[in-house]
Design an enzyme around this catalytic site. Structure first.
Site, PDB file in Angstrom:
ATOM      1  N   ASP A  36       0.812  -1.226   0.000  1.00  0.00           N
ATOM      2  CA  ASP A  36       0.000   0.000   0.000  1.00  0.00           C
ATOM      3  C   ASP A  36       0.837   1.265   0.000  1.00  0.00           C
ATOM      4  O   ASP A  36       0.310   2.364   0.130  1.00  0.00           O
ATOM      5  CB  ASP A  36      -0.923   0.018   1.222  1.00  0.00           C
ATOM      6  CG  ASP A  36      -2.207  -0.745   0.947  1.00  0.00           C
ATOM      7  OD1 ASP A  36      -2.332  -1.297  -0.159  1.00  0.00           O
ATOM      8  OD2 ASP A  36      -3.075  -0.803   1.838  1.00  0.00           O
ATOM      9  N   ASP A 290     -18.279  33.872 -31.954  1.00  0.00           N
ATOM     10  CA  ASP A 290     -18.235  32.568 -31.304  1.00  0.00           C
ATOM     11  C   ASP A 290     -19.520  32.286 -30.551  1.00  0.00           C
ATOM     12  O   ASP A 290     -19.995  31.155 -30.495  1.00  0.00           O
ATOM     13  CB  ASP A 290     -17.066  32.508 -30.318  1.00  0.00           C
ATOM     14  CG  ASP A 290     -15.731  32.550 -31.038  1.00  0.00           C
ATOM     15  OD1 ASP A 290     -15.763  32.415 -32.268  1.00  0.00           O
ATOM     16  OD2 ASP A 290     -14.710  32.708 -30.369  1.00  0.00           O
ATOM     17  N   GLY A 425     -13.536  21.313 -33.423  1.00  0.00           N
ATOM     18  CA  GLY A 425     -14.595  20.630 -34.148  1.00  0.00           C
ATOM     19  C   GLY A 425     -15.105  21.475 -35.295  1.00  0.00           C
ATOM     20  O   GLY A 425     -15.419  20.973 -36.379  1.00  0.00           O
ATOM     21  N   LEU A 426     -15.182  22.804 -35.092  1.00  0.00           N
ATOM     22  CA  LEU A 426     -15.637  23.703 -36.159  1.00  0.00           C
ATOM     23  C   LEU A 426     -14.659  23.680 -37.327  1.00  0.00           C
ATOM     24  O   LEU A 426     -15.072  23.634 -38.495  1.00  0.00           O
ATOM     25  CB  LEU A 426     -15.759  25.121 -35.607  1.00  0.00           C
ATOM     26  CG  LEU A 426     -16.038  26.226 -36.631  1.00  0.00           C
ATOM     27  CD1 LEU A 426     -17.375  25.980 -37.315  1.00  0.00           C
ATOM     28  CD2 LEU A 426     -16.021  27.592 -35.968  1.00  0.00           C
TER      29      LEU A 426
END
Length: 553
Positions: A36, A290, A425-426
């Site tokens: 541990d 935007d 993405g755009l």
């Protein structure tokens, strides 16, 4: 029992480690098996801490189980105090050691150390990491403040500060190691309070010593920056020492303004100067194109309760997103999150099962996921943009640069963090949409694309200049190797058959090629129209920029 490869929270002794690793002059002795001992990795590799965490383990092995493991605990306690000389000693046990019932806390209390010993009860099979951190901080504060008197004038921050002839002062409670952007949040909130006229008395547990914790009641009020860690401590301080607490967490422009008003009301100050100095870009964003593109984006939010509730407000009220789902793994704050979900009109997801979160994301199919390191992987598999807003996080979420989440600058950072994945993405969308559109390119992309199509059907493309000639056998006038490629001519080069054609100077042509291909064709035609209207026969760089300015007005 369920086999899992990811978990949002560790057992409660990990929370105790976070408190010890956050503070100075505190040491944690953990009764735990040899396997541990992974705290070093958590804090040095992931959180990029400069030093090893102040954690010692008994490190018992299978061969020790037949002997006196309690003596092993006492030996490690004595060695730790002798070697590290802490101001306070935390003692706990990992889930495996619970089964041995050695009671390490009771053993430590009976050894007669001349420092405070805090015995931690951390039920590993019923509680989790955040609860362990909260309970450890709470027990530490209670132990160090036990029996101390309530300061004179407590309960009225404004009157107390005026009576003592000083500015109001506040404690910042909650930031810890492995927390999400805690380091920068403390700096940003401290700046914000200074513009308001409030001093920070101390920050805890991050960077504090046990002696510092003993000074907590000297502040006029407390600011609970991270309720998962400091809520129970702030409630106790309010009850025992009459210290009011600020409840608003300043994440987002609206919440930061509410935070300023709440602090100003408590401290008896005018919030106007602090708000006047706010350097938020929200007005710019609201006026920009935007906002039109991003408005109505469908967002799913998951993480700890503090960051999820703040993100939901910012997403809805400041960015115009549509929150289609939200949830948390912080079961201690499930009630507050369910109330928020009901107000939004969605079903809250309260779970620590990442597979359930993945199933909900796949079902809703949002356009943006705001989550933890887990959701980063989930969104990647599903092909959805994602931004991390909450712990648990990985090494990339402990940046070297200044990147707060709180205050007005924090809102600017969040805007960039959330919007950039959507802008990527755009760009991909535009490239896909306009790649073969002759209206939006000047032939560099469209011509090869048409050539490929023609090759596929086995015919020359009449629309592609030189395509038919390229299919013939080479003649005496054909280009030699190394000549400029025939597919890269300047479309408006003057020729004898076209007396109205314009000549582009090489520098102007080079400048034109810096424009993205899907708008380059339109830029070329606009510039040539601009030149013809003025009787020009050549286009220079100046002509190009004059045309740009003309059409930009």
């Amino acid at each position: 029992m369920e086999l899992t490869v990811w978990t949002y929270e560790g057992p409660p002794h990990i929370g105790a480690m976070r408190i010890a690793a956050s503070m100075e002059a505190v040491h944690l002795v953990l009764h735990a098996p040899l396997g541990d001992s992974y705290a070093d990795l958590l804090f040095t590799m992931i959180a990029r801490s400069a030093g090893r965490p102040p954690v010692s383990y008994t490190g018992f092995q299978a061969r020790d189980l037949g002997g006196d493991t309690a003596q092993l605990v006492k030996t490690r306690l004595a060695e730790t105090v002798e070697r590290f000389k802490p101001q306070a000693l935390l003692v706990g046990e990992a889930c495996t050691a619970e089964l041995l019932q050695d009671q390490p806390g009771a053993l430590a209390e009976g050894m007669g150390f001349d420092i405070p010993v805090i015995s931690l009860e951390l039920p590993a099979f019923t509680r989790k990491e955040a609860w362990g951190a909260s309970e450890t901080f709470h027990q530490l504060v209670r132990s160090l403040l036990n029996g101390r008197p309530v300061p004179q004038g407590a309960g009225d921050p404004s009157a107390r500060a005026k009576a003592e002839g000083r500015r109001p002062r506040a404690n910042l409670l909650g930031p810890t190691a492995l927390g999400f952007r805690c380091r920068d949040d403390v700096i940003e909130v401290t700046k914000l309070l200074d513009t308001l006229g409030v001093d920070v008395h101390l920050v805890a547990p991050a960077g504090a010593t046990p002696a510092d914790l003993a000074r907590i009641p000297e502040a006029d009020f407390n600011i609970c920056l991270y309720p998962e860690i400091a809520h129970s401590t702030c409630v106790w301080l309010e009850r025992m020492f009459k210290q009011p607490r600020v409840r608003t967490v300043p994440i987002g422009v609206g919440a930061t303004r509410d935070f300023v008003f709440e602090v100003a009301r408590l401290a008896g100050l005018d919030p106007a100067p602090a708000l006047a100095q706010a350097r938020t870009r929200l007005p710019w964003f609201s006026r920009s194109v935007d906002s039109t593109y991003l408005t109505g984006k469908r967002v799913f939010i998951f993480g700890d309760a503090t960051h999820v509730m703040a993100a939901a407000r910012m997403a809805r009220e400041e960015l115009g997103f549509d929150v289609v789902g939200l949830g948390t793994y912080s079961r201690e704050f499930a009630r507050e999150l369910r109330a928020l979900a009901e107000d939004i009109g969605v079903e809250a997801l309260i779970t620590d099962d990442y597979l359930a979160v993945e199933a909900r994301v796949a079902e809703l199919h949002p356009e943006l996921v705001l989550g933890t390191q887990m959701e980063r992987h989930i969104a990647k598999r599903l092909g959805i943009p994602c931004a991390v807003i909450s712990s648990p996080v990985h090494v990339q979420d402990f940046p070297a640069r200044y990147a707060p989440q709180m205050g007005f600058e924090g809102a600017n950072v969040i805007f960039d963090t959330w919007v950039h994945p959507l802008m990527m993405g755009l760009e991909e969308h535009l490239i896909t949409m306009f790649r073969e559109d002759v209206e939006f390119n000047d032939g560099e992309v469209a011509a090869p694309a048409r050539a490929v199509q023609s090759a596929e059907v086995g015919e020359p493309d009449a629309a592609a200049p030189g395509a038919a000639a390229a299919a013939k056998a080479p003649g005496p006038n054909d280009s030699a190797p190394g000549d400029p490629a025939p597919s890269d001519p300047a479309p408006s080069d003057p020729t004898p058959s076209d007396p109205t054609a314009l000549r582009w100077e090489p520098d102007a042509e080079k400048e034109l090629r810096k424009i993205p291909f899907f708008v380059r064709g339109k830029a070329r035609r606009n510039t040539e129209n601009f030149a013809r209207e003025r009787g020009l026969t050549e286009i220079s760089i100046d002509t190009l920029y004059e045309a740009k300015a003309h059409f930009g007005r």
